[in-house]
Scaffold this motif. Structure first.
Motif, short mmCIF file in Angstrom:
data_model
loop_
_atom_site.label_atom_id
_atom_site.label_comp_id
_atom_site.label_asym_id
_atom_site.label_seq_id
_atom_site.Cartn_x
_atom_site.Cartn_y
_atom_site.Cartn_z
N TRP A 61 37.80 39.58 38.46
CA TRP A 61 36.48 38.98 38.51
C TRP A 61 35.97 38.62 37.11
O TRP A 61 35.32 37.60 36.92
CB TRP A 61 35.51 39.96 39.20
N LYS A 69 43.22 47.71 44.71
CA LYS A 69 41.78 47.94 44.82
C LYS A 69 41.33 47.93 46.26
O LYS A 69 40.59 48.81 46.71
CB LYS A 69 41.04 46.86 44.01
N ALA A 70 41.79 46.93 47.02
CA ALA A 70 41.34 46.81 48.41
C ALA A 70 41.78 48.01 49.22
O ALA A 70 41.03 48.51 50.06
CB ALA A 70 41.85 45.51 49.03
N GLN A 91 32.42 39.90 50.12
CA GLN A 91 33.24 40.61 49.13
C GLN A 91 34.70 40.19 49.23
O GLN A 91 35.42 40.13 48.22
CB GLN A 91 33.08 42.11 49.24
N TRP A 92 35.15 39.88 50.47
CA TRP A 92 36.54 39.44 50.62
C TRP A 92 36.72 38.03 50.06
O TRP A 92 37.77 37.70 49.50
CB TRP A 92 36.96 39.50 52.09
N ILE A 133 44.60 43.28 43.48
CA ILE A 133 43.84 43.15 44.72
C ILE A 133 44.30 44.17 45.75
O ILE A 133 43.49 44.88 46.35
CB ILE A 133 43.98 41.71 45.29
N ALA A 183 36.92 43.29 45.29
CA ALA A 183 37.41 42.43 44.20
C ALA A 183 37.60 43.28 42.95
O ALA A 183 36.65 43.88 42.46
CB ALA A 183 36.42 41.31 43.93
N MET A 206 37.00 38.37 46.42
CA MET A 206 38.32 38.91 46.09
C MET A 206 39.38 37.81 46.12
O MET A 206 40.17 37.65 45.18
CB MET A 206 38.67 40.02 47.09
#
Ligand code: FES
Lengths: 369, 362
Positions: free
Chosen positions: A117, A203-204, A170-171, A200, A112, A174
């Protein structure tokens, strides 16, 4: 049931707010080198655990090394997420003006993106705590966590969704920032989501690249073992973060609110809502650190921007204030709070009101009166 | 800097960055040694001395990201005091091109950082910015040069003197330095030594509060200048010192029609005046969602009044630490009086006063 606003008289609420303001000010005035030294020590420990964990996985063909590596990496990810990331991004260290500790610049080791966030958590959740339909953390747009959420056959899957959310936390966090349920309802457009989505993806892919491509490749023939190790560390952190966070607002007895009763809140009333809407977890010092001091969810919700190491120091005083005003101070050991959350998840899968546990107990009403 | 590295090394660096995402290599390197950082500049103090009871002179060896400075420029130095990082501007006073940086800081009785720095110890690490500032020697160098300073304003001017001597400047240089008494005169021995070494270089010591022990006495005047450098009208003059000295010199050069030949470095800006009575409009800090009525004060203060803690340093428009994006509205620059209404423009919060509604991305 006692409404939010009839707990205390207007004069009491005001006095109560003043007491908490004074408590806050006392800590703010006391902030200094010790707080910075503390977080630096935690960061140093986190980095050391991470380097150790990654290093041990290079010897992952030895089962003890693999296990120790996963343990160290899990601990590193937990610290990065909870005591460092969550707290730094709350602005708890912005007063230091140290760029590495700036809420605006910190990025954490989860998929995320920090910027998304900060909006969904620091702003939305901390402003509208436990207001059904406004606080998107109530059920994360997936679960039915409050009887005030209208039942739908979809919610029969509540326990399954909760389990999946715990495994993939965590997903979930996100995707939470995409506010998909608001897009579905037409309250938000996909166009508004473009920058969120772009962050997203960026970062992912970095996180996936690091944990599931680069580090495994670097270990050569051990690649599958390393990948499994990294995935395990992420899983451990997911389960831990989910547990701590769900214990913060969803044990039985924690209250939720309607938009009407929270309109035009004063500072004192906002404090009141934070206390009624949060729950603590009891435990030892190490447990508090690993939970990012979210085991002091009540103190955190009152003062989200005070360094978390201060929460245990003021918890006694907050509790004493609550007692004096006849307010609940929800706390208990992890297993008890988790069990309470699990029961709620299961019960709310079915239509109808939940059991008596979630209503205000008469004794508390009496004390408040 | 990365661009100068061979391709293979660059590849390794970006691999390391990818592996160390999201924190980046510096956050790991600094735990081994704070001087190992690659992107930021840090300096380790290698020597400390006290020329006078209320000053400290220290030498700093910068880390590898340091790209040098030109004599007369300043750097933003960062130190942590009781957990808070503070930024102040100081001019290195060594010759241009030297590997180490030398700083002299005078303790201001009300100055948090300058007083803190008096206790600087060998081994301490400070944060540094790249050098900045337009107060530099032109090239080619002018033939005749007057270097003039007052108090601790000596630092950028001394850097120029040392640079010119190191370059073997063929022309005439006069260094006119003002201090209260001979005991307060900074770098007296070094300046005398420079003068002895370089034939075209002369030092004139002026004392404002002493009748003895120097070449000139009393406040700056045209008579002083005539005595120190009778040819000052054909020279370029570089000046840094306290506000009254700067004002007197500016007036003198203006009367002589020589303003273009006077180059100054403001090292203590005059206090800014703000009209707080006529303020109107609202100020919105978009990122934090806070909003308040425009009080007419600088945006930095308005932001702080609203409970925000924006980054800042000098609070007088010099260091640019407080720069933020203004997304809407107009602001007046309190130093220049300039009003600007460009959208999405970076502004310095500490010297920008809203003119009506303003939105800041902070
Ligand atoms: S703080 Fe220096 S420019 Fe604003």
């Amino acid at each position: 049931m006692t409404g939010l606003q009839d707990r205390l008289t207007p004069a009491q609420v005001e006095e109560f707010g003043r007491e908490l303001d004074a408590l806050r000010q006392r800590i703010v005035d006391d902030l200094g080198e010790e707080d910075v030294e503390y977080i630096r020590k935690i960061i140093k420990t986190q980095r050391a655990l991470e380097v150790t964990g990654r290093g041990l996985l290079f010897a992952g063909f030895l089962p003890p090394a693999w296990l120790a590596g996963v343990a160290a990496l899990s601990a590193a990810k937990i610290l990065d997420n909870m005591e460092i990331g969550h707290n730094v991004m709350h602005g708890q260290y912005d007063w230091t003006r140290i760029p590495e500790l700036s809420s605006q610049r910190f990025e954490w080791d989860t998929v995320a993106p920090a910027e998304n966030w900060r909006h969904s958590h620091n702003y939305i959740h901390h402003t509208y705590t436990n207001i059904v339909d406004k606080d998107r953390d109530v059920g994360y747009g997936i679960l039915r966590m409050d009887p005030a959420q209208k039942w739908h056959p979809y919610y029969l899957g509540n326990p399954v969704y909760a389990t999946l959310l715990a495994l993939l936390f965590q997903w979930g966090v996100m995707l939470h920032d995409l506010e998909v349920e608001r897009v579905v309802k037409g309250e938000r457009t996909w166009a508004e989501n473009v920058p969120v989505l772009r962050r997203i993806v960026r970062k992912a892919s970095r996180q996936i690249g690091k944990d599931y491509v680069l580090f495994p490749l670097l270990t050569g023939p051990l690649a599958p073992l390393t990948l499994l190790g990294n995935a395990s560390a992420n899983l451990v952190r997911n389960l831990w973060a989910f547990s701590i966070i769900f214990c913060g607002h969803f044990p039985a007895d924690v209250e939720s609110f309607t938009e009407e009763e929270t309109e035009n809140e004063t500072r004192g009333q906002w404090y009141l809502r934070q206390i009624l809407g949060s729950a603590n977890i009891t435990g030892g010092p190490l447990f508090h650190i690993l939970s990012g001091n979210l085991s002091h969810q009540i103190e955190h919700h009152l003062f989200p921007d005070l360094p978390a190491r201060r929460y245990p120091q003021i918890a006694g005083e907050v509790r004493e204030i609550c007692e004096r005003y006849g307010l609940p101070y929800n706390t208990g050991p992890l297993y008890k709070q988790l069990w309470s959350v699990a029961k709620k998840i299961a019960r709310l899968a079915l239509p109808g009101k939940p059991g008596p546990a979630a209503t205000v107990d008469p004794e508390r009403q009496l004390r408040a009166a | 800097m990365t661009a100068l590295l061979p391709r293979r090394v660059r590849g390794l660096v970006s691999l390391a960055e990818a592996l160390l995402t999201p924190h980046g290599a510096d956050r790991y390197l600094e735990l081994v040694d704070p001087m190992l950082v690659r992107r930021e500049i840090r300096g380790r103090v290698t020597a400390v001395r006290h020329q006078t009871p209320d000053t400290v002179t220290f030498t700093v060896r910068p880390s590898r990201a340091w790209q040098g400075f030109r004599a007369g420029q300043y750097v933003r130095m960062q130190v942590e005091i009781d957990g808070v990082r503070r930024t102040r501007c100081y001019s290195p006073c060594g010759a241009q091109g030297s590997d180490d940086l030398e700083f002299t800081v005078k303790a201001d009785p009300n100055g948090l950082v300058s007083r803190h720095l008096q206790d600087t110890a060998v081994g301490a690490v400070v944060g540094l910015s790249p050098a900045d500032g337009e107060f530099t020697l032109p090239s080619p160098r002018p033939d005749r040069i007057v270097l003039m300073s007052g108090g601790s304003g000596i630092t950028p001017v001394l850097a120029m003197a040392r640079t010119l001597v190191a370059e073997g400047h063929p022309g005439e240089i006069v260094f006119l330095h003002y201090s209260n008494t001979p005991a307060d005169a900074l770098y007296r021995a070094e300046l005398a030594e420079l003068a002895a070494r370089h034939p075209g270089f002369r030092v004139v010591n002026a004392h404002t509060h002493a009748r003895r022990g120097g070449d000139l006495h009393g406040l700056f005047s045209v008579a002083h200048l005539e005595k120190a450098a009778p040819w000052f009208r054909e020279a370029e003059t570089f000046l840094c010192g306290p506000a009254p000295l700067m004002a007197a010199a500016r007036e003198l050069f203006e009367n002589e029609g020589l303003s273009a030949q006077l180059h100054t470095e403001e090292f203590a800006a005059a206090p800014l005046a703000f009209d707080t009575a006529a303020a109107e409009g609202r100020v919105r800090f978009a990122r934090s969602g806070r909003e308040c009525d425009n009080s007419g004060k600088p945006l930095l203060e308005q932001a702080e009044d609203a409970g925000l803690t924006p980054e800042h340093g000098c609070r007088m428009g010099i260091c640019f630490s407080c720069t933020q994006l203004k997304t809407a509205g107009r602001v007046r620059n309190a130093r220049t009086g300039e009003v600007s209404g460009e959208e999405n423009e970076e502004i310095q919060l500490c010297v920008s006063v809203p003119v009506g509604d303003v939105e800041i991305d902070a």
